[in-house]
Scaffold this active site. Structure first.
Site, short mmCIF file in Angstrom:
data_model
loop_
_atom_site.label_atom_id
_atom_site.label_comp_id
_atom_site.label_asym_id
_atom_site.label_seq_id
_atom_site.Cartn_x
_atom_site.Cartn_y
_atom_site.Cartn_z
CB CYS A 128 -16.27 -95.60 -25.96
SG CYS A 128 -15.82 -97.37 -27.04
CG HIS A 138 -20.78 -91.52 -27.22
ND1 HIS A 138 -18.96 -91.25 -26.99
CD2 HIS A 138 -21.17 -92.64 -27.00
CE1 HIS A 138 -18.70 -92.72 -27.06
NE2 HIS A 138 -19.72 -93.61 -27.56
CD GLU A 174 -24.85 -88.85 -27.36
OE1 GLU A 174 -24.09 -87.88 -26.41
OE2 GLU A 174 -24.40 -88.94 -28.79
CE LYS A 193 -17.09 -91.38 -30.76
NZ LYS A 193 -17.07 -90.48 -29.97
CG HIS A 229 -16.44 -95.06 -32.01
ND1 HIS A 229 -15.67 -94.49 -31.03
CD2 HIS A 229 -17.23 -95.68 -31.21
CE1 HIS A 229 -16.00 -94.29 -29.30
NE2 HIS A 229 -17.04 -95.35 -29.92
CG PHE A 236 -19.40 -101.65 -25.26
CD1 PHE A 236 -20.39 -101.25 -26.03
CD2 PHE A 236 -19.20 -102.68 -26.33
CE1 PHE A 236 -20.99 -100.76 -27.36
CE2 PHE A 236 -19.37 -103.15 -27.83
CZ PHE A 236 -20.33 -101.67 -28.41
#
Length: 405
Positions: free
Chosen positions: A161, A299, A310, A328, A333, A392
């Site tokens: 991502c 993010h 975060e 998002k 996403h 990931f």
């Protein structure tokens, strides 16, 4: 050191099929999350997603071209086409000094799964000869290079991502280090197939909310996962000297890039956030410190662990000088395309002096000791935005975007 500026942008997203539509929805706080309508949800928990709606590929490509393209190719080429047209870069740069860094997290998804069904039903001789070109992850960069005549470096960066953010950062480096004068950067994703969504759901990463207005709620105390989206974003990066010499419109400057790895876990962020801190500080060190309010386009997936880590990093590094939102909440996403679309949102925020809201988020988790913009876009005196992307595998990318003089 040569400055690198943005001279064109293009978007295909759940909240707009082009940049003007995207910008309007972004600051109006209109999300693109809808009930799942492309497969039977009777035996799954996921009920919503964020698709690109109302886009007719045949209005943009000949049928012969579409036979060679996966859905993520369509999105990515259209975003790149819009960015390149805005930049007017074709013909204004040596083609061997023009690159294409366009990435994807999954590559073709519908293509191989569809062709597998064909083979099982009709045999291997009925499999499309375009299976491999429509499937492999580098082909988007190849198609964009063909589209714009870019004969310089054409690459895809695979960082889950964080893929398209890495492509923007590597485009910055390619220009700064003298390997190119301009690079078309970004990414695309079309991975809302039932198989992919089932995998994410079984990983307990997806929201199972039934209300689209409360499905993607980053930093909220009730958050429980992300919403799958699709789309693409593309930016034309160019050396400032080259852009100024040809009289190009300059939207913003990409002034810093940091990239690190957690080296911790394949799906969970490092719990202390050390590597994320380092990616952000590396980007800020490259950009040069500014003692002022910044916009952080987080993010912000809406998963419990991501948002905890975060938010803690943002609090440590910026204290009360950060206005934070996760777009998002509107787009869902976009996986490998998320970073590019969020970088574009960051550019628009700096240019307008307006921070988009985290739509749907109402009550912050007690751990979220940051200023999350909610309820509506917030006016602010901004000259800098920070865009973070996590993937990931432990990938962390940070981009610094500054208002251009």
């Amino acid at each position: 050191m040569e400055k690198v500026v943005i001279t064109g942008m293009g978007v295909v997203s759940p909240i707009g099929k082009n940049l003007p539509e995207f910008e309007e929805s972004l600051f109006a706080g209109r999300h693109g999350i809808v009930p799942v309508d492309h497969f039977d949800t009777g035996d799954v928990g996921v009920r919503v997603y964020a698709p690109v709606k109302g886009l007719d590929p045949e209005a943009h490509f000949e049928s012969r071209e579409l036979r060679r393209m996966d859905a993520h190719h369509v999105f990515g080429v259209l975003a790149a086409r819009e960015a390149v047209e805005a930049a007017q870069i074709v013909g204004a740069v040596d083609p061997y000094r023009l690159g294409a860094f366009m990435s994807t997290g999954f590559g073709g998804v519908d293509t191989p799964l569809g062709e597998l069904e064909t083979m099982q039903e009709a045999g291997p001789r009925k499999v499309s000869p375009m299976l491999v070109p429509r499937w492999i992850g580098n082909m988007l960069s190849g198609l964009v290079s063909i589209e714009v005549g870019a004969r310089g470096p054409a690459l895809a960066h695979l960082a889950a991502c964080a893929s398209s953010s890495a492509s923007i950062g590597e485009g910055l480096r390619a220009i700064r280090h003298g390997y190119a004068d301009a690079v078309v950067c970004g990414g695309s994703e079309a991975a809302t197939h039932q198989l992919v969504m089932a995998g994410f759901e079984n990983l307990r990463a997806l929201s199972t909310a039934t209300d689209p207005d409360r499905a993607s709620i980053p930093f909220d105390q009730d958050r429980a996962g992300f919403v799958m989206g699709e789309g693409a974003g593309a930016l034309v990066l160019e050396s400032e000297s080259h852009a100024r010499a040809r009289g190009a419109t300059v939207y913003a400057e990409v002034s810093g890039y940091g990239i690190t790895s957690d080296a911790w876990h394949i799906t969970s962020p490092g719990p202390e956030g050390e590597a994320l801190d380092r990616a952000i500080t590396d980007a800020l060190d490259e950009a040069g410190d500014r003692d002022e309010t910044v916009y952080v386009n987080a993010h912000g997936t809406g998963t419990v662990k991501n948002d905890q880590v975060e938010a803690a990093a943002i609090g440590r590094l910026f204290g009360g000088k950060a206005l934070v939102s996760s777009t998002k909440s509107m787009t869902g996403h976009l996986l490998g395309a998320a970073g590019a679309v969020e970088a574009i949102a960051s550019v628009l925020a700096v240019r307008r002096g307006l921070v988009p809201a985290t739509v749907g988020t109402t009550d912050l988790d007690a751990d979220m000791q940051i200023d999350v913009v909610r309820g509506g876009s917030r006016p602010a005196q901004l000259s800098r935005a920070i865009s973070t992307s996590l993937g990931f595998g432990g990938h962390n990318v940070c981009l610094v975007i500054d208002h251009a003089e």
